[in-house]
Design an enzyme around this catalytic site. Structure first.
Site, PDB file in Angstrom:
ATOM      1  N   GLU A  82       0.818  -1.221   0.000  1.00 33.09           N
ATOM      2  CA  GLU A  82       0.000   0.000   0.000  1.00 33.09           C
ATOM      3  C   GLU A  82       0.851   1.270   0.000  1.00 33.09           C
ATOM      4  OE1 GLU A  82      -2.948   0.208   3.113  1.00 33.09           O
ATOM      5  OE2 GLU A  82      -3.889   1.968   2.216  1.00 33.09           O
ATOM      6  N   LYS A 260      -7.675  -0.420  11.405  1.00 25.61           N
ATOM      7  CA  LYS A 260      -7.051  -0.823  10.124  1.00 25.61           C
ATOM      8  C   LYS A 260      -5.825   0.051   9.874  1.00 25.61           C
ATOM      9  CE  LYS A 260      -6.397  -0.715   5.462  1.00 25.61           C
ATOM     10  NZ  LYS A 260      -5.520   0.196   4.707  1.00 25.61           N
ATOM     11  N   HIS A 374      -2.113  10.466   0.518  1.00 21.50           N
ATOM     12  CA  HIS A 374      -2.227   9.071   0.095  1.00 21.50           C
ATOM     13  C   HIS A 374      -2.311   8.983  -1.428  1.00 21.50           C
ATOM     14  CE1 HIS A 374      -3.282   4.877   0.121  1.00 21.50           C
ATOM     15  NE2 HIS A 374      -4.412   5.119  -0.518  1.00 21.50           N
TER      16      HIS A 374
HETATM   17  C1  LIG Z   1       2.020  11.092   2.846  1.00 21.39           C
HETATM   18  C2  LIG Z   1       2.453  12.141   3.861  1.00 21.39           C
HETATM   19  C3  LIG Z   1       3.567  11.575   4.715  1.00 21.39           C
HETATM   20  C4  LIG Z   1       2.961  13.358   3.115  1.00 21.39           C
HETATM   21  O1  LIG Z   1       3.119  14.377   4.050  1.00 21.39           O
HETATM   22  P1  LIG Z   1       3.776  15.784   3.742  1.00 21.39           P
HETATM   23  O2  LIG Z   1       3.325  16.730   4.786  1.00 21.39           O
HETATM   24  O3  LIG Z   1       3.547  16.140   2.324  1.00 21.39           O
HETATM   25  O4  LIG Z   1       5.266  15.431   3.929  1.00 21.39           O
HETATM   26  P2  LIG Z   1       6.520  16.385   4.007  1.00 21.39           P
HETATM   27  O5  LIG Z   1       6.981  16.607   2.604  1.00 21.39           O
HETATM   28  O6  LIG Z   1       6.303  17.545   4.916  1.00 21.39           O
HETATM   29  O7  LIG Z   1       7.557  15.368   4.738  1.00 21.39           O
HETATM   30  C5  LIG Z   1       7.438  15.056   6.119  1.00 21.39           C
HETATM   31  C6  LIG Z   1       8.087  13.700   6.356  1.00 21.39           C
HETATM   32  O8  LIG Z   1       7.230  12.664   5.850  1.00 21.39           O
HETATM   33  C7  LIG Z   1       8.032  11.652   5.248  1.00 21.39           C
HETATM   34  N1  LIG Z   1       7.736  11.614   3.801  1.00 21.39           N
HETATM   35  C8  LIG Z   1       7.085  12.547   3.063  1.00 21.39           C
HETATM   36  N2  LIG Z   1       6.962  12.138   1.788  1.00 21.39           N
HETATM   37  C9  LIG Z   1       7.545  10.934   1.700  1.00 21.39           C
HETATM   38  C10 LIG Z   1       7.727  10.004   0.645  1.00 21.39           C
HETATM   39  N3  LIG Z   1       7.299  10.232  -0.590  1.00 21.39           N
HETATM   40  N4  LIG Z   1       8.375   8.857   0.932  1.00 21.39           N
HETATM   41  C11 LIG Z   1       8.824   8.589   2.180  1.00 21.39           C
HETATM   42  N5  LIG Z   1       8.686   9.436   3.221  1.00 21.39           N
HETATM   43  C12 LIG Z   1       8.040  10.596   2.988  1.00 21.39           C
HETATM   44  C13 LIG Z   1       9.484  12.016   5.500  1.00 21.39           C
HETATM   45  O9  LIG Z   1       9.928  11.401   6.689  1.00 21.39           O
HETATM   46  C14 LIG Z   1       9.405  13.514   5.653  1.00 21.39           C
HETATM   47  O10 LIG Z   1      10.441  14.022   6.458  1.00 21.39           O
HETATM   48  P3  LIG Z   1      11.837  14.541   5.787  1.00 21.39           P
HETATM   49  O11 LIG Z   1      12.458  13.344   5.142  1.00 21.39           O
HETATM   50  O12 LIG Z   1      11.438  15.558   4.779  1.00 21.39           O
HETATM   51  O13 LIG Z   1      12.594  15.062   6.943  1.00 21.39           O
HETATM   52  C15 LIG Z   1       1.271  12.604   4.768  1.00 21.39           C
HETATM   53  O14 LIG Z   1       0.277  13.169   3.976  1.00 21.39           O
HETATM   54  C16 LIG Z   1       0.673  11.519   5.617  1.00 21.39           C
HETATM   55  O15 LIG Z   1       1.210  11.128   6.644  1.00 21.39           O
HETATM   56  N6  LIG Z   1      -0.503  11.037   5.201  1.00 21.39           N
HETATM   57  C17 LIG Z   1      -1.174   9.898   5.848  1.00 21.39           C
HETATM   58  C18 LIG Z   1      -1.180   8.772   4.867  1.00 21.39           C
HETATM   59  C19 LIG Z   1      -1.719   7.501   5.453  1.00 21.39           C
HETATM   60  O16 LIG Z   1      -2.139   7.415   6.576  1.00 21.39           O
HETATM   61  N7  LIG Z   1      -1.685   6.462   4.624  1.00 21.39           N
HETATM   62  C20 LIG Z   1      -2.182   5.164   4.991  1.00 21.39           C
HETATM   63  C21 LIG Z   1      -3.115   4.670   3.939  1.00 21.39           C
HETATM   64  S1  LIG Z   1      -4.774   5.312   4.167  1.00 21.39           S
HETATM   65  C22 LIG Z   1      -5.431   4.110   5.232  1.00 21.39           C
HETATM   66  O17 LIG Z   1      -5.460   2.970   4.906  1.00 21.39           O
HETATM   67  C23 LIG Z   1      -5.725   4.362   6.674  1.00 21.39           C
HETATM   68  C24 LIG Z   1      -6.763   5.267   7.154  1.00 21.39           C
HETATM   69  C25 LIG Z   1      -6.306   6.672   6.989  1.00 21.39           C
HETATM   70  O18 LIG Z   1      -7.999   5.071   6.520  1.00 21.39           O
HETATM   71  C26 LIG Z   1      -6.915   4.934   8.605  1.00 21.39           C
HETATM   72  C27 LIG Z   1      -7.884   5.788   9.331  1.00 21.39           C
HETATM   73  O19 LIG Z   1      -8.951   6.067   8.758  1.00 21.39           O
HETATM   74  O20 LIG Z   1      -7.571   6.130  10.502  1.00 21.39           O
END
Ligand SMILES: CC(C)(COP(=O)([O-])OP(=O)([O-])OC[C@H]1O[C@@H](n2cnc3c(N)ncnc32)[C@H](O)[C@@H]1OP(=O)([O-])[O-])[C@@H](O)C(=O)NCCC(=O)NCCSC(=O)C[C@@](C)(O)CC(=O)[O-]
Ligand SMILES: NC(=O)C1=CN([C@@H]2O[C@H](COP(=O)(O)OP(=O)(O)OC[C@H]3O[C@@H](n4cnc5c(N)ncnc54)[C@H](OP(=O)(O)O)[C@@H]3O)[C@@H](O)[C@H]2O)C=CC1
Length: 422
Positions: A82, A260, A374
């Protein structure tokens, strides 16, 4: 110790990331080759792991950064299909780093083996008789696993439960087994089967099932961390995250999705280390409903400084010996990458990952919504589905993100336009 606080780790090439993780962890050429170059298992090894083998499916292993766990910088290997899961865990861990990261503890490495006894005329008297023969029963079980006993494990106690059902009153004996660094299912099942004839003689009943319980409530792991309000987007976001958590605490429809999100992190580390994902998932969900009401596995509060204080508690039946943990080369490499030397330490790292994953998901949900982060990462998958060349993917995703349109149809259009040279 190599720091895990590596800004922009995700912008490096896979080789550069591998070099950083290898540095200080001493991965061998063989381990490196299974992790990266040679991603398939030898077919003979695969064929010895499960039945009727015809092939293998590869799942990417990503490294979550920014994790400090009990004062130790720890790279977290995560096996998942994912997108955004590894990024999200790293993102939330970053918000804890300056507050000391994650702190964990474990209640023990105790599993329960259940022996179901039917047709007992006088269950309360049978219960008393079981306790009269307690030492004898425990000794017979322990004779079956001298290795475990020599390591300080083995059966430590017995419980007897009397369970009234629709048709029978059952007697269920619990073997309380310390399985040390093993998850313990095979060890416990062997004991339960071997002692069954003795139980029948003592109770006069008929033994039916003899099997481990996955509700490992004497193998609870706990983790806590403080997430900086500033890093999460401010004190209002912290308040909203707590309200989002309360939603899960009181509504099972929300709790299922919330948990989840936690399991996105937990199952990924469980899989990367060759542990049994089903066993951990069954234990987690059973524990979430142990009060009779399915709830969140995490708790979120606002601490005295206005930062987000998060904690998690759940059963964690994982091992560093047994099952596939020592046979799968990537599982072995994952433990080495984490620098793990006990099942307890592994459980703590898994719980910390689950907590971080949940905090990241809630932060996104309670502020900008889940789709930006995401979907912008998932858009890479969509571009591949649309037939994009690797060299075009960044451009396609950047355009879709700029247009705030991450639907497959639009990504397909952009891909086709680029392929036409427009
Ligand atoms: C996606 C982010 C991290 C972007 O977040 P952002 O604010 O755009 O990130 P940023 O550019 O400010 O970077 C912050 C840090 O995030 C990491 N980071 C940032 N980009 C990357 C990348 N490309 N690859 C690897 N690491 C990354 C990295 O550690 C980075 O630190 P830095 O290296 O710059 O010091 C944020 O929007 C986020 O945390 N979103 C949540 C996503 C999520 O939860 N996904 C799970 C799937 S959805 C699901 O199944 C679950 C859910 C949500 O339904 C559960 C629920 O309902 O509770
Ligand atoms: N409901 C469930 O969850 C079920 C799960 N399973 C499967 O069971 C497997 C896990 O069972 P498990 O018993 O852990 O695996 P194993 O039987 O493979 O390994 C456990 C054994 O390893 C030996 N051992 C060596 N060093 C240690 C140590 N430091 N700590 C503890 N034991 C040590 C012990 O004795 P010895 O050397 O004598 O073997 C112990 O019995 C998984 O593959 C799981 O999928 C199976 C059935 C049901």
């Amino acid at each position: 110790m190599t720091t895990t606080r590596i800004p922009g780790f995700y912008r490096l090439s896979t080789q550069e990331r591998l070099d950083i993780v290898t540095k200080g962890r001493g991965l061998t050429e063989d381990e490196l080759s299974y992790l990266s170059a040679n991603q398939t298992l030898p077919m003979d090894l695969a064929d010895s792991m499960i039945e009727n083998v015809v092939g293998q499916i590869s799942i990417p292993v990503g490294i979550a950064t920014n994790f400090k766990i009990n004062g130790k910088d720890t790279f977290i290997p995560m096996a998942t299909e994912e997108p955004s899961v590894v990024a999200a865990a790293s993102n939330a861990a970053k918000a804890t780093y300056e507050h000391g990261g994650f702190f964990t503890s474990m209640s023990g490495t105790i599993m329960r083996g259940q022996i179901q006894v039917l047709n007992v005329a006088d269950p309360y008297a049978a219960k008393a008789k079981i306790f009269e023969h307690k030492e004898e029963i425990m000794n017979l079980c322990n004779e079956k696993d001298p290795t475990l006993v020599s390591l300080g494990g083995g059966v430590k106690d017995l419980e007897v439960h009397i369970i009234p059902t629709t048709n029978h009153t059952m007697l269920v004996i619990h073997l309380i087994v310390d399985t040390r660094d093993a998850m313990g299912a095979n060890a416990v099942n062997t004991m339960a089967e071997s002692v069954a004839p003795m139980i029948e003689t003592i109770t006069g009943g008929r033994v039916l099932l003899r099997i481990i319980s996955n509700l490992a409530d004497r193998r609870l792991v706990r983790a806590r961390a403080v997430f900086s309000a500033e890093a999460l987007g401010g004190k209002e976001v912290v308040k909203d995250i707590v309200s989002a958590y309360e939603f899960a605490e009181f509504d099972p429809y929300r709790a299922a999705t919330h948990n989840k999100g936690i399991m996105n992190g937990i199952s990924a580390v469980v899989l990367a280390t060759g542990n049994d994902t089903r066993a951990v998932e069954a234990g987690a969900h059973a524990y979430a409903s142990i009060s009779g009401h399915y709830k969140s596995l995490t708790k979120f509060e606002i601490n005295a400084d206005g930062d987000l204080s998060g904690s998690i508690e759940l059963p964690m039946a994982v091992g560093i010996v047994g099952g596939a943990t020592k046979t799968h080369p990537v599982a072995k490499a994952s433990l080495k990458i984490m620098g793990i030397s006990s099942a307890e330490e592994l459980a703590g790292c898994i719980a910390a990952t689950g907590l971080a994953q949940n905090a990241a998901g809630l932060r996104a949900l309670a502020s900008e919504g889940i789709q930006r982060g995401h979907m912008s990462l998932h858009a890479r998958n969509l571009a591949v589905m649309a037939g994009a060349a690797k060299s075009d993917i960044d451009r396609i995703v950047a355009q879709a993100v700029a247009e705030k349109d991450l639907r497959y149809d639009r990504i397909l259009e952009i891909t086709k336009a680029i392929q036409r040279g427009e």
